[in-house]
Each structure stands twice: as C-alpha cells, then as structure tokens.
Motif scaffolding. Structure first.
Motif, short mmCIF file in Angstrom:
data_model
loop_
_atom_site.label_atom_id
_atom_site.label_comp_id
_atom_site.label_asym_id
_atom_site.label_seq_id
_atom_site.Cartn_x
_atom_site.Cartn_y
_atom_site.Cartn_z
N PRO A 148 0.75 -1.63 0.45
CA PRO A 148 0.21 -0.21 0.27
C PRO A 148 1.08 0.92 -0.49
O PRO A 148 2.24 1.29 0.80
N ASN A 149 0.09 1.86 -0.23
CA ASN A 149 1.21 3.61 -0.27
C ASN A 149 1.07 4.20 0.86
O ASN A 149 0.10 4.79 1.06
N ALA A 150 2.26 4.99 0.79
CA ALA A 150 1.99 5.83 2.37
C ALA A 150 1.61 5.16 3.09
O ALA A 150 1.53 5.31 4.55
N THR A 151 2.79 4.06 3.01
CA THR A 151 2.65 3.41 4.43
C THR A 151 4.09 2.10 4.99
O THR A 151 4.78 2.25 3.80
N VAL A 152 4.23 1.94 6.21
CA VAL A 152 5.34 1.37 6.41
C VAL A 152 4.99 -0.15 7.17
O VAL A 152 4.13 -0.17 8.27
#
Length: 255
Positions: free
Chosen positions: A167-171
């Motif tokens: 997923p985008n914008a996740t760690v």
C-alpha cells in the motif's frame, strides 16, 4: 550386586546422555541479515550481510546471521537513505536511529528492479524471508519472491515464492513463508538464490519514494548427517569402554 547395578546404570546413563547430545535438534535462528547500516547517506548502499561472528560492528554483529552473503542489485535508481526500525533482529548492534536503508527513486522510470542473494540451504528447514518496506513516496506497489535451488548446477529449479501488494504511504513488515516441501534439510538444495523483484512503480519525483530495510532470512538449522553419525559412534565407543571397565572391576572383586 548393588554396586554392580549402580556401575551398569552409570555406564548406560553416560552413554545415553552423550547420544542425546548428537540427536538432530532444531533451533530457529537468523540465517542471513541485511540491515544496510554500513552504507553512506545519499550515496553507497551496504549490500553485505551482517554476520554474528562475535565481533562488534562493522566487522560483525551479534544480531547478524549465521551465514555471510552479498546482495546483487539489478536495475533501479537506488541510493542509501534514512532507514527503518521495523524488523530489526534481536541483538542488532547497529543501533543508529533510524540508521540507513536501501532506497529507490524515480520508480516509474526504472521498472522491476531486483535484488538477489545466495544462501547455503542444504541443511535448513522452516525458512521465511521478511523485510520492512516504507512506500511513503508512491513508489513500487508489489514485491515478488522467487528462489532457485541448486543454483548454478544442472539440476537448478526456480520456485515461485508468491507476491504481496504494498500500500502507498505505509510502513509495514512483509513476510514470505517458503515451501517446506522444498527445504527438507536433507542436503539436497545446496546453494539457493533468493530474488526480490519490485514492480508497479508510479512516481517520477525526486522525493524519498520507496525504502527497503532489515531483510531477514530465518530458519532452522538441522545437524549434518556426518555430525550425527560421529556422535553416535562416540556414544557406542563410550558404551564399549564402560562395559570393559565394568567387566574388569567384576573380575578383580574378591570372591
């Protein structure tokens, strides 16, 4: 008679205890560990695995793996950048916070970069491969694992380890559990090459886009047959030695 029984019991107990020491035992451990900490910020990436050899960094790392290995990168616009804390091993002595990591930029212009490394998997079972990924900059959206057993040999076989969406914008931490029917610990797989391919690059900016850190190959080490056989022979030798001592003692006892 009681003395004879105690002596015989001691001989048998000693032999059994030594035999037990050589029975195959499984201990889950870190096999290979890449934490990228010995690179240069904004420049060179550290592609050499940290090894638990009893030495402090940079020569060693108590949180490192049992085997040495080196990543071979293919494609991608990569650089050493700010790292992640997720998925570090227990005992990792590279304590920089947040340290360094492998970072990809210009993902849309550099499709499907790949990183590969080799491991001796002959006597390993219960293998899993995990890593931390930060997709903060809308970078690659898929990671795929392939691994080739008996790498470089005529009988090499490439296996599909599956893929996962990022997923985008996740760690997040991503884990691949390897097929247990492939890695049976019987000495048949020899060198295995593990490859991670990142795809679906979307961004063309210069921002921090896609970060991979703390790659861990974990598993269970199975004692080699030669080690087990040697242990059993030693146990047999102890039994014979104790038997001979017992026989001599009985002969010397007064009637």
């Amino acid at each position: 008679m009681k003395w004879q029984k105690r002596s015989l019991f001691g001989a048998v107990a000693g032999a059994l205890s030594l035999t037990a020491a050589f029975v195959p035992r499984a201990n889950a451990t870190v096999i290979v560990y890449f934490n990228f900490e010995d690179g240069t910020l904004g420049s060179t990436v550290d592609f050499v695995a940290d090894v638990n050899n009893g030495l402090p960094p940079p020569a060693g790392n108590l949180g490192g793996g049992t085997q040495a290995s080196t990543i071979t990168p293919t494609g991608g616009d990569y650089v050493s950048d700010t790292g992640l804390l997720l998925n570090r091993t227990v005992g990792d002595q590279d304590t920089a916070n947040p340290g360094l990591a492998l970072t990809y930029n210009h993902a849309s212009q550099n499709p499907d970069p790949k990183i590969c490394f080799n491991v001796n998997t002959s006597f390993l079972v219960d293998l899993s491969l995990s890593m931390a990924i930060d997709n903060a900059g809308n970078g690659y959206n898929t990671v795929k694992l392939t691994y080739t057993t008996n790498f470089g040999e005529p009988g090499a076989v490439t296996h599909d380890g599956g893929s996962q969406l990022i997923p985008n914008a996740t760690v997040n931490k991503y884990t691949f559990n390897l097929d247990p029917t492939v890695f049976t610990g019987d000495g048949s797989t020899h060198t295995t090459q593990f490859c991670l391919t990142f795809s679906g690059g979307q961004s063309n900016g210069n921002n921090r886009q896609f970060v991979i850190d703390n790659i861990v190959l974990g598993g269970t080490e199975v004692p080699e047959p030669a080690t087990v056989a040697g242990g059993l022979l030693a146990a047999c030798g102890l039994c014979w030695h104790q038997r001979r001592r017992l026989v001599r003692s009985l002969r010397l006892r007064p009637a």
